[in-house]
Design an enzyme around this catalytic site. Sequence first.
Site, PDB file in Angstrom:
ATOM      1  N   HIS A  13      29.248  48.260  30.488  1.00  0.00           N
ATOM      2  CA  HIS A  13      30.602  47.971  31.024  1.00  0.00           C
ATOM      3  C   HIS A  13      31.030  47.112  29.751  1.00  0.00           C
ATOM      4  CE1 HIS A  13      34.408  46.973  32.926  1.00  0.00           C
ATOM      5  NE2 HIS A  13      34.113  48.352  33.571  1.00  0.00           N
ATOM      6  N   ASP A  18      31.454  55.053  36.580  1.00  0.00           N
ATOM      7  CA  ASP A  18      31.353  56.609  36.204  1.00  0.00           C
ATOM      8  C   ASP A  18      30.073  57.370  36.483  1.00  0.00           C
ATOM      9  OD1 ASP A  18      33.814  56.505  34.866  1.00  0.00           O
ATOM     10  OD2 ASP A  18      33.034  55.351  33.360  1.00  0.00           O
TER      11      ASP A  18
END
Length: 393
Positions: A296, A342
């Site tokens: 991230h 995700d």
Amino acid sequence: MTTAQAAEALGVRPSTVYAYVSRGVLGRVSEVVEGRRVSFFDRAEVLGLAAERARSRAGVVSTLIESDVTSLDPRGRLLLRGHDIGDLAGQGFEQAAALVWQDDSVPWPPVHPDWRRAAEQVAVAGAADPRDRLVLALTLAGAADEHREDLGREHVLTVARGAIQLAPAVVGVAGGDAPNRPTRGGVAPGAPVAEQPGRVAGELWRALAGRTAGPAEFAAIETALVVLMDHELAASTLAVRIAASTRADPWSCLLAGLAVLRGSRHGGAGIRAAVLLREWMERGGLVGPPAAGFGHAVYEQTDPRAELLLERVAALSPEGAAAVESLSTEVLRRHGAWPNVDLALAALTVAGGLDDRAPAVIFAVARMVGWTAHMLEEQPHGLRYRPRAVAGG
């Protein structure tokens, strides 16, 4: 420099200075002065940040915008309107949206009948991809809104509630439309948009799975919708704010966000993560670094949204949770990357037997809440986004 001096140098409010501290952008030291604790900031660091805000760099757009919607801590904490995402995940989607919007209108009123009738015309287009149907439905509903140019708070929120409630009816897929989803007699593409008697989470599950959600399934998709509502200045959110700054109507602002979500690096990342997870479950091999689902730009390690959603997936499918755990361990060992939301969306999609494109649809429906909050926050500022170009190499 004191907090007030740092805020003046940066051209922001004192609360924003402290937000920079929580995000690791600025350092801070505290001293006791005349019996009270006072914060001080390194002058060079503050001035350097001020220069960074003002300087254009080739290939990089560095944007710092004041916002009270979301706060991210790189160490793994997410706050929406000052509330920890873990606390909000236990609430209903509509209740959490009301908190983000600072609005008490729960339950939501039904969709305006003109908008509903307009959205029914999606069936004529025959679009197969649920993301395309959602864009078409909002385009048609917006064209039927006789108050479209009204930028007042109440109308903006009415549009947001309507768009979100229209979504489940227009994104439903027929059982044979998704190659990796079991045929369960799903909702036909472009089915007439009826009133939605249930909550958004339940209706969206029915649309994407072709069946009514059980308790564990409902809890999982509602958690996904809540944790994905907003995440600071993601690309789609910035697009919405830019549109709002031009005085674009709320339908157009939402469509700007949906356009950016169509990219595989943003809204489509969950779809790619689902492909990765299925391959891992079928073959158990990992070739090269993962294309999506890990790492991230902000969080140093754990994505708190992923943790919350994966807990729900574990209750839904222990087998799926075990596969996610083994994949995450292997990726962390080989590439040092932690799972993000995700991957959690991919796990929900696989465990629930949802349409292949479910991650992108769930993401879009949830994120319309945050986009609306940013839209309302941006409108008073007027047109203020005008980056400068530099010659390329």
